[in-house]
Write an enzyme that holds these catalytic residues in place. Structure first.
Site, PDB file in Angstrom:
ATOM      1  N   CYS A 328       0.810  -1.230   0.000  1.00  0.00           N
ATOM      2  CA  CYS A 328       0.000   0.000   0.000  1.00  0.00           C
ATOM      3  C   CYS A 328       0.841   1.277   0.000  1.00  0.00           C
ATOM      4  O   CYS A 328       0.688   2.116  -0.885  1.00  0.00           O
ATOM      5  CB  CYS A 328      -0.945   0.015   1.196  1.00  0.00           C
ATOM      6  SG  CYS A 328      -2.012  -1.411   1.340  1.00  0.00           S
ATOM      7  N   ARG A 357       2.510  -9.840   9.590  1.00  0.00           N
ATOM      8  CA  ARG A 357       1.500  -9.377  10.552  1.00  0.00           C
ATOM      9  C   ARG A 357       1.812 -10.007  11.903  1.00  0.00           C
ATOM     10  O   ARG A 357       2.086 -11.201  11.988  1.00  0.00           O
ATOM     11  CB  ARG A 357       0.103  -9.779  10.090  1.00  0.00           C
ATOM     12  CG  ARG A 357      -1.016  -9.331  11.013  1.00  0.00           C
ATOM     13  CD  ARG A 357      -2.374  -9.728  10.446  1.00  0.00           C
ATOM     14  NE  ARG A 357      -2.681  -8.986   9.236  1.00  0.00           N
ATOM     15  CZ  ARG A 357      -3.600  -9.362   8.350  1.00  0.00           C
ATOM     16  NH1 ARG A 357      -4.273 -10.474   8.537  1.00  0.00           N
ATOM     17  NH2 ARG A 357      -3.838  -8.629   7.286  1.00  0.00           N
ATOM     18  N   GLN A 375      -0.338 -11.475  -0.577  1.00  0.00           N
ATOM     19  CA  GLN A 375      -1.719 -11.048  -0.806  1.00  0.00           C
ATOM     20  C   GLN A 375      -1.835 -10.390  -2.166  1.00  0.00           C
ATOM     21  O   GLN A 375      -0.995  -9.567  -2.538  1.00  0.00           O
ATOM     22  CB  GLN A 375      -2.148 -10.071   0.287  1.00  0.00           C
ATOM     23  CG  GLN A 375      -3.623  -9.728   0.234  1.00  0.00           C
ATOM     24  CD  GLN A 375      -4.106  -9.079   1.522  1.00  0.00           C
ATOM     25  OE1 GLN A 375      -3.615  -9.377   2.599  1.00  0.00           O
ATOM     26  NE2 GLN A 375      -5.053  -8.183   1.395  1.00  0.00           N
ATOM     27  N   ASP A 377      -3.246  -7.943  -3.525  1.00  0.00           N
ATOM     28  CA  ASP A 377      -3.946  -6.690  -3.245  1.00  0.00           C
ATOM     29  C   ASP A 377      -3.487  -5.618  -4.221  1.00  0.00           C
ATOM     30  O   ASP A 377      -2.409  -5.061  -4.068  1.00  0.00           O
ATOM     31  CB  ASP A 377      -3.660  -6.264  -1.797  1.00  0.00           C
ATOM     32  CG  ASP A 377      -4.605  -5.176  -1.338  1.00  0.00           C
ATOM     33  OD1 ASP A 377      -5.389  -4.693  -2.171  1.00  0.00           O
ATOM     34  OD2 ASP A 377      -4.555  -4.804  -0.164  1.00  0.00           O
ATOM     35  N   HIS A 379      -4.018  -1.843  -6.087  1.00  0.00           N
ATOM     36  CA  HIS A 379      -4.469  -0.529  -5.630  1.00  0.00           C
ATOM     37  C   HIS A 379      -4.882   0.301  -6.829  1.00  0.00           C
ATOM     38  O   HIS A 379      -4.116   0.433  -7.789  1.00  0.00           O
ATOM     39  CB  HIS A 379      -3.376   0.173  -4.832  1.00  0.00           C
ATOM     40  CG  HIS A 379      -3.050  -0.541  -3.560  1.00  0.00           C
ATOM     41  ND1 HIS A 379      -2.122  -1.551  -3.492  1.00  0.00           N
ATOM     42  CD2 HIS A 379      -3.569  -0.419  -2.317  1.00  0.00           C
ATOM     43  CE1 HIS A 379      -2.066  -2.014  -2.255  1.00  0.00           C
ATOM     44  NE2 HIS A 379      -2.940  -1.355  -1.528  1.00  0.00           N
ATOM     45  N   LYS A 458     -16.225  -1.172   3.109  1.00  0.00           N
ATOM     46  CA  LYS A 458     -15.596  -2.275   2.387  1.00  0.00           C
ATOM     47  C   LYS A 458     -16.604  -3.360   2.067  1.00  0.00           C
ATOM     48  O   LYS A 458     -17.658  -3.469   2.693  1.00  0.00           O
ATOM     49  CB  LYS A 458     -14.446  -2.860   3.205  1.00  0.00           C
ATOM     50  CG  LYS A 458     -14.884  -3.464   4.541  1.00  0.00           C
ATOM     51  CD  LYS A 458     -13.705  -4.096   5.280  1.00  0.00           C
ATOM     52  CE  LYS A 458     -14.159  -4.699   6.608  1.00  0.00           C
ATOM     53  NZ  LYS A 458     -13.066  -5.430   7.286  1.00  0.00           N
ATOM     54  N   HIS A 504      -8.545  -0.558  -2.393  1.00  0.00           N
ATOM     55  CA  HIS A 504      -7.750  -1.767  -2.157  1.00  0.00           C
ATOM     56  C   HIS A 504      -8.564  -2.946  -2.694  1.00  0.00           C
ATOM     57  O   HIS A 504      -9.697  -3.155  -2.265  1.00  0.00           O
ATOM     58  CB  HIS A 504      -7.507  -1.995  -0.664  1.00  0.00           C
ATOM     59  CG  HIS A 504      -6.837  -0.864   0.038  1.00  0.00           C
ATOM     60  ND1 HIS A 504      -5.483  -0.837   0.292  1.00  0.00           N
ATOM     61  CD2 HIS A 504      -7.332   0.298   0.544  1.00  0.00           C
ATOM     62  CE1 HIS A 504      -5.178   0.277   0.942  1.00  0.00           C
ATOM     63  NE2 HIS A 504      -6.284   0.972   1.109  1.00  0.00           N
TER      64      HIS A 504
END
Length: 637
Positions: A328, A357, A375, A377, A379, A458, A504
C-alpha cells in the site's frame, strides 16, 4: 502423523441421529468438581439478584411480535418460552431460541425491557446454529468426564458441529473410545440437563478457568467488557456467548462422525511446528495435507514459525494462484513521485511481495492464518465519479476468479464505524456506490453496520472450506485516508488539484489461506491447470525407459509437469496404482508398441483408459485443456 506442537487438539465433528445407550462415566477430576462448585455459588447469587429485581420493579413491559401482535410481560420474570406457550403449544415445542431487539436470547432468559420478539426454529439458519452449538456442549461435557479433556472451542458449522480439546502431549482419542464417548453423549441428552446462562466478571472468569490455558487465552483476547457469559449444563461449565436450547433433551440424539487433528499455537511453544491434518474417509473430506507439500517449520530449519515454505509440489499451485500481491504505502509513493493528470485515472498498480503481521500465537492456524503471507492486493487510484465502474469491474473480476476455482461465495458490506475518519458526505456517497454495485451484481450479500475500517467502507468475500469453516478471503475496500496522509493529488478537468480515492482490491486475499481452502476442497485431486502432479510417464520395461524420458522431456519443454516412474522393482500395475494414489491427472504408459509408433497409452487418475494417442496429439491436447483451465480435464481429454 508426527506431532511437534505443544498443544495439539482433537476435533470431533458430529451430526444428529436417534438412540439411547448407557455408559459408565469415570469419577470426575478435581478441577472439574471445583469449577462446578464455583459456578453453582455464582449461579445462586445471580438467581437471587434476578428474583430481587423482579420483586422490586414488578414492572409491566410491552412485547411486539411479528405480524403486529402485542403482549404484556413482567420485567425480569417473563421468558420468551412463556410467551411462546401463550401463543401456541406448537410454537413452544418447536422454538429453539428467540431474537429480542435484534439480540439472540435463550428461551428461558428473562426479558428486561419493552421488546420486539421473534422466535427461531430449526428451519432458520440461526435456529440451526443454536441447535448445533448446543450439541457441542454435550460433546464437550462427555469429553471432560470420560477423557479428562481440556476444552478449547466448539462451534457449529453449516451442517453440524465439532469440538476441539486437548488430552495431553502425545495423547489422542483411541478408536475404542469413540463409541463410549458417543454413549455418554446420549446419556447426557437423555438426562435433559438445563442450559444455565451466567454473567461473570473478568476475575470470576479467570478463577473458573484457571486450569484451562485455552479459555484463559480467549478471556485475554476476546473479553473486552467487564463481564462475559458462562453456561452450565450438568457438570459442564464453559465460556460461551450462547444462546442454547432450553435443555439437552431437545437434542434427541447425536452421532460422532470422525476425529481429526488440529493445531493451536502458544507464545511459549519453542518446539518446531508441522502443519498437518487428518480426516477419516467416512467424513467425506480428504486425508492429505502431505508432509511433502507444505510445512510451517521443519526440524532444523531457521525459518520462523508460521512462515510457510513451499515444497516442490506445493509450489506449482502457489505460483499459479499468485496474481498480483501488494504494497500500500509503496503504491502511494509511486503515485506521488510526479504530477498526475485526470487523463491517467484510473491508475491501477500491483506489487508482489511478502507481508508480515504480528498475529498472536494462539490465533495462528495452518495456512489459513500466518505471520508471513502474500496477498493479491491491487491498488486503484481513481476519481470519485469513476468509483462505481471500478467497483463493478472488481466484482466481475472476483466472480470470474472464484468461478474458475469452483467456489461459491457470499459478500458482506461493512459501513462506517463509530470512530471513522473523513467527511460524512464522502462516506455516504461511497456506501451508496457499494450498495448499488452489490444490488446490480446479483450475488447474495449481507449488511454489517458499523463494521467498516476507520478509513472507508468495504466489501468482504467469505467462502467455506470442505469442513464448513468460514474464511474471509477477498476484499474491496475504499480508502479516503491514505491519499490524504500521503498528500496525493492530480490535476482535474478544470485545472484544479483534486484528491483521488484509493481502492484496495484483493481477489484471493491471502494466497496461502486460499491455497489451504483449495487443498481441502480439491481433496488431493487438483484440476489440471493447477495440479502439481499433471502427468507421470510409466515405461512397461527397461527397454522403454529411454523413450519414456523423451516423452517426459517433451512434456516439460511445453511447460507441463511431467514425472517419470521407471522403478524396475515394481510391476507395471503397482506403478499405475501408485500414480493413482498420488492423484496424477494423467498417466502415459509406454511399451514396445508405443515406442515404435511414438505414441502414448493414456489413463486418468480415476483409472479411465483413454487409449493410444500420438505423442504430439496428446501433449497438444493437454496444453489446450490447461490453457482453458477446465475443471474436468480428465473427462474432456
Amino acid at each position: 502423523m508426527r506431532l511437534f506442537q505443544k498443544w495439539p487438539r482433537i476435533r470431533l465433528p458430529g451430526f444428529h441421529a436417534c438412540g439411547l445407550c448407557t455408559a459408565t462415566v469415570p469419577t470426575p477430576p478435581l478441577w472439574l468438581t471445583e469449577r462446578l462448585a464455583l459456578f453453582e455459588e455464582l449461579w445462586a447469587a445471580q438467581v437471587k439478584k434476578s428474583t430481587n429485581m423482579a420483586q422490586k420493579e414488578h414492572r409491566t413491559i410491552k412485547i411486539s411480535l411479528p405480524g403486529g401482535q402485542k403482549m404484556n410481560a413482567l420485567a425480569w420474570s417473563t421468558t420468551p418460552y412463556q410467551l411462546a406457550w401463550q401463543i401456541s403449544s406448537t410454537l413452544a415445542n418447536t422454538a429453539v431460541a428467540a431474537e429480542v431487539n435484534g439480540e439472540l436470547y435463550d428461551l428461558v432468559r428473562p426479558l428486561e425491557t419493552d421488546s420486539d420478539v421473534r422466535f427461531l426454529t430449526f428451519e432458520s439458519p440461526e435456529g440451526k446454529a443454536v441447535f448445533w452449538h448446543s450439541s457441542t456442549r454435550v460433546l464437550g461435557a462427555a469429553a471432560e468426564q470420560l477423557l479428562g479433556a481440556v476444552l478449547c472451542q466448539g462451534p457449529s458449522t453449516e451442517g453440524g458441529f465439532y469440538h476441539d480439546f486437548f488430552l495431553g502431549k502425545g495423547r489422542s482419542v483411541q478408536g475404542s473410545e469413540l463409541p463410549v464417548l458417543e454413549k455418554i453423549c446420549q446419556e447426557l441428552i437423555a438426562a435433559a440437563h438445563p442450559f444455565r446462562r451466567l454473567e461473570a466478571s473478568r476475575d470470576q472468569l479467570l478463577q473458573l478457568f484457571r486450569d484451562n490455558p485455552f479459555k484463559l487465552r480467549l478471556i485475554e483476547d476476546k473479553v473486552a467488557g467487564p463481564t462475559a457469559t458462562v453456561y452450565g449444563c450438568g457438570m459442564l461449565v464453559d465460556l460461551c456467548r450462547g444462546p442454547h436450547l432450553r435443555h439437552t433433551g431437545q437434542i434427541g440424539g447425536l452421532k460422532l462422525l470422525t476425529e481429526e487433528y488440529a493445531r493451536r499455537g502458544f507464545s511459549e511453544v519453542k518446539t518446531p511446528t508441522l502443519f498437518s491434518t487428518k480426516l477419516w474417509e467416512q467424513s467425506g473430506h480428504w486425508e492429505h495435507y502431505r508432509e511433502d507439500m507444505f510445512s510451517l517449520q521443519l526440524p532444523g530449519s531457521d525459518r520462523p514459525p508460521s512462515f510457510p515454505g513451499d515444497h516442490s509440489s506445493g509450489h506449482q499451485a502457489h505460483t499459479t494462484l499468485a496474481l498480483k500481491p501488494m504494497n500500500c504505502p509503496a503504491h502511494c509513493l509511486m503515485f506521488a513521485h510526479r504530477p498526475r493528470s485526470w487523463r491517467e485515472l484510473p491508475l491501477r498498480l500491483a506489487d508482489f511481495g511478502a507481508l508480515h503481521r504480528a498475529e498472536a500465537s494462539g490465533s495462528l492456524g495452518g495456512l489459513t492464518r500466518l505471520r508471513c503471507f502474500q496477498q493479491d492486493d491491487a491498488h486503484i487510484f481513481c476519481a470519485l465519479d469513476q468509483l462505481e465502474s471500478e467497483i463493478r469491474d472488481a466484482l466481475d473480476f472476483l466472480r470470474a476468479v472464484y468461478a474458475q476455482l469452483g467456489f461459491s461465495f457470499r459478500l458482506a458490506l461493512s459501513t462506517r464505524p463509530s470512530g471513522f475518519l473523513g467527511e460524512s458526505h464522502l462516506w455516504d456517497h461511497a456506501e451508496q456506490v457499494l450498495h448499488q454495485a452489490l444490488e446490480e451484481f446479483g450475488e447474495p450479500w449481507d449488511l454489517r453496520p458499523e463494521d467498516g475500517a476507520f478509513y472507508g467502507p468495504k466489501i468482504d468475500v467469505h467462502l467455506q472450506d470442505a469442513l464448513g469453516r468460514p474464511h474471509q478471503c477477498g476484499t474491496i475496500q475504499l480508502d479516503f485516508q491514505l491519499p490524504l496522509r500521503f498528500g496525493l493529488q492530480y490535476k482535474g478537468h478544470k485545472g484544479a488539484l483534486e484528491r483521488p480515492v484509493l481502492i484496495h482490491r484483493a481477489v484471493l486475499g491471502s494466497v496461502e489461506r486460499m491455497l489451504g481452502v483449495l487443498v481441502e476442497s480439491c481433496g488431493g485431486k487438483w484440476p489440471l491447470w493447477l495440479s502439481p502432479f499433471q502427468v507421470v510417464v510409466i515405461p512397461v520395461g527397461p527397454e522403454q525407459e529411454e523413450y519414456a524420458r523423451e516423452v517426459q522431456q517433451c512434456l516439460q519443454a511445453t511447460g507441463l509437469s511431467g514425472d517419470l516412474d521407471a522403478d524396475s522393482g515394481l510391476t507395471l500395475s503397482r506403478r499405475v496404482r501408485r500414480a493413482q494414489l498420488a492423484h496424477y491427472n494423467f498417466q502415459f504408459v509406454v511399451g514396445q508398441k508405443e515406442q515404435s509408433k511414438r505414441t502414448v497409452n493414456i489413463r486418468t487418475r480415476d483409472n479411465r483408459r483413454l487409449g493410444e494417442r500420438s505423442l504430439t496429439e496428446a501433449v497438444g491436447r493437454l496444453l489446450e485443456l490447461q490453457n482453458t483451465r477446465v475443471p474436468n480435464a480428465e473427462e474432456m481429454f
